[in-house]
Write a protein that holds these residues in place. Structure first.
Motif, mmCIF file in Angstrom:
data_model
loop_
_atom_site.group_PDB
_atom_site.id
_atom_site.type_symbol
_atom_site.label_atom_id
_atom_site.label_comp_id
_atom_site.label_asym_id
_atom_site.label_seq_id
_atom_site.Cartn_x
_atom_site.Cartn_y
_atom_site.Cartn_z
ATOM 1 N N LEU A 55 58.048 -24.274 15.030
ATOM 2 C CA LEU A 55 56.999 -23.830 13.923
ATOM 3 C C LEU A 55 58.193 -23.363 12.828
ATOM 4 C CD1 LEU A 55 54.644 -22.897 12.793
ATOM 5 C CD2 LEU A 55 54.607 -21.016 14.157
ATOM 6 N N LEU A 56 59.201 -22.525 13.308
ATOM 7 C CA LEU A 56 60.376 -22.244 12.426
ATOM 8 C C LEU A 56 60.841 -23.449 11.648
ATOM 9 C CD1 LEU A 56 62.252 -19.608 14.398
ATOM 10 C CD2 LEU A 56 61.273 -19.168 12.556
ATOM 11 N N ALA A 57 61.206 -24.590 12.223
ATOM 12 C CA ALA A 57 61.601 -25.651 11.612
ATOM 13 C C ALA A 57 60.402 -26.373 10.738
ATOM 14 C CB ALA A 57 61.892 -26.959 12.735
ATOM 15 N N GLN A 58 59.291 -26.204 11.011
ATOM 16 C CA GLN A 58 57.992 -26.758 10.328
ATOM 17 C C GLN A 58 57.953 -25.832 8.896
ATOM 18 O OE1 GLN A 58 54.356 -26.471 12.438
ATOM 19 N NE2 GLN A 58 55.247 -28.023 13.997
ATOM 20 N N GLN A 59 58.451 -24.646 9.001
ATOM 21 C CA GLN A 59 58.178 -24.005 7.768
ATOM 22 C C GLN A 59 59.527 -24.062 6.847
ATOM 23 O OE1 GLN A 59 55.837 -22.164 7.182
ATOM 24 N NE2 GLN A 59 54.497 -21.360 8.884
ATOM 25 N N THR A 60 60.472 -25.086 7.235
ATOM 26 C CA THR A 60 61.637 -25.209 6.506
ATOM 27 C C THR A 60 61.545 -26.338 5.665
ATOM 28 O OG1 THR A 60 62.973 -24.220 8.240
ATOM 29 C CG2 THR A 60 64.251 -25.478 6.497
ATOM 30 N N LYS A 61 61.066 -26.339 4.266
ATOM 31 C CA LYS A 61 60.835 -27.457 3.443
ATOM 32 C C LYS A 61 61.813 -27.329 2.227
ATOM 33 C CE LYS A 61 56.183 -27.198 4.812
ATOM 34 N NZ LYS A 61 54.807 -27.033 4.520
ATOM 35 N N GLY A 62 62.002 -28.489 1.703
ATOM 36 C CA GLY A 62 62.857 -28.617 0.467
ATOM 37 C C GLY A 62 64.532 -28.865 0.905
ATOM 38 N N HIS A 63 65.237 -28.268 0.120
ATOM 39 C CA HIS A 63 66.757 -28.433 0.148
ATOM 40 C C HIS A 63 67.598 -27.153 0.399
ATOM 41 C CE1 HIS A 63 65.450 -32.023 -2.259
ATOM 42 N NE2 HIS A 63 66.586 -32.737 -1.724
ATOM 43 N N TYR A 64 66.766 -25.859 0.378
ATOM 44 C CA TYR A 64 67.691 -24.956 0.423
ATOM 45 C C TYR A 64 67.330 -24.189 1.664
ATOM 46 C CZ TYR A 64 68.442 -25.240 -4.543
ATOM 47 O OH TYR A 64 68.880 -25.518 -5.945
ATOM 48 N N PRO A 65 68.270 -23.338 2.274
ATOM 49 C CA PRO A 65 68.166 -22.620 3.330
ATOM 50 C C PRO A 65 67.161 -21.398 3.244
ATOM 51 C CG PRO A 65 70.751 -22.977 2.737
ATOM 52 C CD PRO A 65 69.816 -23.477 1.604
ATOM 53 N N VAL A 66 66.541 -21.125 4.055
ATOM 54 C CA VAL A 66 65.415 -19.910 3.911
ATOM 55 C C VAL A 66 65.619 -18.975 5.031
ATOM 56 C CG1 VAL A 66 63.813 -21.302 2.664
ATOM 57 C CG2 VAL A 66 63.533 -21.062 5.104
ATOM 58 N N VAL A 67 65.310 -17.707 4.933
ATOM 59 C CA VAL A 67 65.230 -16.671 5.932
ATOM 60 C C VAL A 67 63.678 -16.695 6.376
ATOM 61 C CG1 VAL A 67 65.515 -14.346 6.209
ATOM 62 C CG2 VAL A 67 67.317 -15.670 5.344
ATOM 63 N N GLN A 68 63.436 -16.742 7.647
ATOM 64 C CA GLN A 68 62.171 -16.398 8.157
ATOM 65 C C GLN A 68 62.229 -15.249 9.047
ATOM 66 O OE1 GLN A 68 60.038 -20.004 9.145
ATOM 67 N NE2 GLN A 68 61.606 -21.355 8.625
ATOM 68 N N SER A 69 60.867 -14.552 8.860
ATOM 69 C CA SER A 69 60.595 -13.324 9.665
ATOM 70 C C SER A 69 59.557 -13.403 10.649
ATOM 71 C CB SER A 69 60.352 -12.124 8.937
ATOM 72 O OG SER A 69 61.388 -11.692 7.932
ATOM 73 N N THR A 70 59.743 -13.219 11.988
ATOM 74 C CA THR A 70 58.553 -13.711 12.834
ATOM 75 C C THR A 70 57.724 -12.108 12.905
ATOM 76 O OG1 THR A 70 59.790 -12.587 15.074
ATOM 77 C CG2 THR A 70 60.007 -15.111 14.336
ATOM 78 N N ASN A 71 56.350 -12.231 13.677
ATOM 79 C CA ASN A 71 55.914 -10.889 13.607
ATOM 80 C C ASN A 71 56.416 -10.043 14.905
ATOM 81 O OD1 ASN A 71 54.112 -11.864 11.779
ATOM 82 N ND2 ASN A 71 52.126 -12.105 13.049
ATOM 83 N N VAL A 72 57.286 -10.364 15.466
ATOM 84 C CA VAL A 72 58.117 -9.689 16.426
ATOM 85 C C VAL A 72 59.335 -9.026 16.076
ATOM 86 C CG1 VAL A 72 56.494 -10.216 18.269
ATOM 87 C CG2 VAL A 72 58.736 -11.736 17.860
ATOM 88 N N LEU A 73 59.566 -8.931 14.640
ATOM 89 C CA LEU A 73 60.627 -8.104 13.921
ATOM 90 C C LEU A 73 61.963 -9.256 13.987
ATOM 91 C CD1 LEU A 73 60.346 -4.876 15.832
ATOM 92 C CD2 LEU A 73 58.987 -5.416 13.943
ATOM 93 N N ASN A 163 65.252 -18.357 -1.916
ATOM 94 C CA ASN A 163 64.709 -17.864 -0.241
ATOM 95 C C ASN A 163 63.583 -17.321 -0.124
ATOM 96 O OD1 ASN A 163 65.781 -17.046 2.362
ATOM 97 N ND2 ASN A 163 65.548 -15.007 1.519
ATOM 98 N N LEU A 164 62.810 -17.652 0.813
ATOM 99 C CA LEU A 164 61.603 -17.229 1.016
ATOM 100 C C LEU A 164 61.528 -16.410 2.658
ATOM 101 C CD1 LEU A 164 59.609 -20.510 0.500
ATOM 102 C CD2 LEU A 164 59.943 -18.440 -1.083
ATOM 103 N N HIS A 165 60.920 -15.296 2.447
ATOM 104 C CA HIS A 165 60.694 -14.508 3.577
ATOM 105 C C HIS A 165 59.478 -14.884 4.375
ATOM 106 C CE1 HIS A 165 64.387 -11.834 3.741
ATOM 107 N NE2 HIS A 165 64.352 -12.397 2.337
ATOM 108 N N ILE A 166 59.450 -15.605 5.251
ATOM 109 C CA ILE A 166 57.959 -16.309 5.928
ATOM 110 C C ILE A 166 57.788 -15.580 7.069
ATOM 111 C CG2 ILE A 166 56.800 -18.188 6.338
ATOM 112 C CD1 ILE A 166 58.912 -19.855 4.754
ATOM 113 N N HIS A 167 56.434 -14.914 7.197
ATOM 114 C CA HIS A 167 56.244 -14.223 8.354
ATOM 115 C C HIS A 167 55.272 -15.268 9.518
ATOM 116 C CE1 HIS A 167 57.357 -10.153 7.366
ATOM 117 N NE2 HIS A 167 57.100 -10.593 6.213
#
Length: 214
Positions: A55-73, A163-167
């Motif tokens: 699921l983390l991989a699915q949220q990674t789109k485009g060419h840029y690195p992103v930071v993702q946050s889960t619901n368990v911190l 950068n996107l912070h995706i929960h």
């Protein structure tokens, strides 16, 4: 963007773990876990590590690195793997925290998940093992990984801008976690692991395009 050799990806994973103490996961384009460096425990609240990483991989789109946050911190740095702009997979680094997570938030997760006493000990040990890494160092890590993959400098301002912070909610169980991690409220101690000299050397090589020295 050039085709990335498997040996190069594995070398990058080992180097980034040595420098930042984050576990790295290599996912292919189908969301299958190809490799991880090093082999470590995963958050005990998840039933399936592979599904969470997919699921983390699915949220990674485009060419840029992103930071993702889960619901368990937790927070993860995800970097797309591309071959001539075609997605071929994802590198996932983490988890990490920008700041100390208060015990009351961990206690909230324990209550929400109705964890047993044994599970409570496991999750507290797991969260205590997660490295503290500042935002600046994470952006530096993103630029380093991008350069080692593609031999192309990535301006830190571009990383921050895109950068996107995706929960994410890895499964229905995770959706019950209701205490968001307010990262701006808490201050990380100055004593967490870092190697500023090596980090500055890496960044200087990146700026100068000296890929042979990385």
């Amino acid at each position: 963007m050039p085709n990335i050799m498997p040996d190069s990806i594995q070398l990058i994973m080992k180097m980034m773990y040595t420098e930042f103490q984050m576990t790295l996961y290599w996912m292919d384009s189908t969301g299958t876990l190809v490799d991880e460096q090093p082999l470590r425990g995963f958050n005990p609240v998840y039933d399936h590590k592979a599904q969470t990483l997919a699921l983390l991989a699915q949220q990674t789109k485009g060419h840029y690195p992103v930071v993702q946050s889960t619901n368990v911190l937790e927070q993860y740095l995800t970097v797309p793997l591309l071959d001539s702009d075609t997605p071929t997979g994802t590198l996932i680094a983490g988890p990490f925290f920008h700041a100390i997570v208060p015990d009351e938030l961990i206690s909230g997760i324990i209550r929400d998940y109705q964890l047993s006493f044994r599970q409570q000990d496991a999750i507290r040990q797991f969260y205590a093992s997660i490295p503290l890494i500042s935002k600046e160092r994470i952006y530096n890590a993103a630029a380093m990984i991008h350069y080692m993959l593609y031999q192309q400098p990535l301006d830190l301002a571009e990383v921050i801008q895109h950068n996107l912070h995706i929960h994410i909610q890895p499964d229905k169980q995770a959706a019950i976690v209701s205490s968001p991690y307010e990262e701006e409220v808490y201050t990380a101690p100055a004593s967490y692991h870092r190697n500023p000299e090596m980090e500055q050397i890496f960044l200087q090589y990146i700026r100068e395009g000296r890929k042979e020295d990385l």
